[in-house]
Write a protein that holds these residues in place. Structure first.
Motif, PDB file in Angstrom:
ATOM      1  N   LEU A   1       1.137   4.278  -2.685  1.00 24.06           N
ATOM      2  CA  LEU A   1       0.885   5.680  -2.315  1.00 24.06           C
ATOM      3  C   LEU A   1       2.049   6.576  -2.731  1.00 24.06           C
ATOM      4  O   LEU A   1       1.852   7.679  -3.246  1.00 24.06           O
TER       5      LEU A   1
ATOM      6  N   ASP B   1      -3.796   5.469   6.628  1.00 18.55           N
ATOM      7  CA  ASP B   1      -2.517   5.329   5.929  1.00 18.55           C
ATOM      8  C   ASP B   1      -1.358   5.819   6.794  1.00 18.55           C
ATOM      9  O   ASP B   1      -0.268   5.235   6.791  1.00 18.55           O
TER      10      ASP B   1
ATOM     11  N   LEU C   1      -1.927  11.238   2.867  1.00 18.62           N
ATOM     12  CA  LEU C   1      -2.129  10.082   3.743  1.00 18.62           C
ATOM     13  C   LEU C   1      -3.413  10.270   4.542  1.00 18.62           C
ATOM     14  O   LEU C   1      -3.574  11.286   5.229  1.00 18.62           O
TER      15      LEU C   1
ATOM     16  N   ARG D   1       0.831  -1.208   0.000  1.00 18.48           N
ATOM     17  CA  ARG D   1       0.000   0.000   0.000  1.00 18.48           C
ATOM     18  C   ARG D   1       0.871   1.266   0.000  1.00 18.48           C
ATOM     19  O   ARG D   1       0.600   2.215  -0.723  1.00 18.48           O
ATOM     20  N   LEU D   2       1.927   1.256   0.795  1.00 18.09           N
ATOM     21  CA  LEU D   2       2.774   2.442   0.896  1.00 18.09           C
ATOM     22  C   LEU D   2       3.561   2.686  -0.396  1.00 18.09           C
ATOM     23  O   LEU D   2       3.729   3.827  -0.813  1.00 18.09           O
TER      24      LEU D   2
END
Lengths: 91, 158
Positions: B72, B97, B93, B68-69
């Motif tokens: 992002l 997040d 974020l 996920r990071l």
């Protein structure tokens, strides 16, 4: 004696209880531990800091007493943040 | 990494090109093997009851967080006077997040610390040579701590 919430103490008369303990370690930073307590338990900063200092100074802090399912949930939540947290039968 | 804007749903953070690349590198690397988390210290029965579930859940969580990071960071918008040419990046974020970011940074710290043999205190030795075999772990520990500190000081100011 580790601090335990009054609400949790009341519940201890009704159902078998488990306690969630957070243990000291040399690597998790103190502001991080405080932040995690605020996030996981919804505590105020003061309360979170008190428990963080208890972990730091006494080696451990009992953070909640709950039913097995809830206590397990909290242990998993704390371990997702890589805190050293365990679940024990309340004595 | 600096806080740009904060609202109820989350915050926007300014990253320099170097910071974005550093984070992408950190989160793209395979996870360091970690000692399994224990569910109980006092009760073997309790430990056995949930250990398998816990280990699996934590590993799935770690992999999903990093993925996920990386996504992002890849989706961060160019920011600054020379948009698109490396002036900086705007990373949005959500609160969830942000918490995932903190968890992933801490996971990096603990993985590096364990690889270093769990030094106590976990401080870089003053005489650490540039070519020391464990320098990458010290580097990871330090860099992840700095990013973690920046996030926390913006979220929980003293």
């Amino acid at each position: 004696m580790p601090e335990v919430d009054e609400e949790s103490e009341t519940r201890s008369t009704r159902e078998p209880e488990f306690q969630v303990i957070v243990w000291d370690d040399p690597v998790n930073l103190m502001p991080y531990v405080t932040h995690v307590f605020q996030q996981v338990f919804g505590w105020s900063r003061d309360k979170a800091q008190r428990h963080m200092l208890e972990v730091h100074e006494q080696g451990r802090s009992v953070v909640v007493r709950e039913s097995f399912e809830k206590a397990e949930f909290y242990v998993h939540a704390l371990q997702k943040y890589s805190l050293t947290a365990t679940l024990e039968l309340a004595s | 990494m600096k806080l740009h804007l904060q609202d109820e749903e989350g915050a926007s953070w300014l990253l320099s090109p170097g910071e974005r690349n550093l984070l992408l590198t950190l989160f793209s690397r395979p996870t360091e093997p970690r000692q399994p988390a224990r569910l109980s210290r006092d009760s073997e029965a309790l430990e056995a009851r949930c250990q398998a579930d816990l280990a699996g859940e934590l590993e799935q969580h770690r992999v999903a967080l990093r993925s996920r990071l990386v996504a992002l960071l890849g989706a961060a918008r160019p920011f600054g006077s020379a948009e698109g040419e490396g002036a900086g990046w705007l990373l949005r974020l959500t609160v969830e997040d942000r918490e995932g970011f903190l968890q992933a940074l801490n996971e990096l710290r603990l993985g590096a610390w364990e690889q270093l043999g769990r030094p106590h205190p976990p401080e870089v030795p003053p005489d650490l040579a540039d070519n020391a075999p464990d320098i990458l772990h010290w580097w990871t520990l330090e860099i992840a701590s700095r990013f973690q500190g920046r996030l926390l000081s913006a979220v929980d100011p003293e």
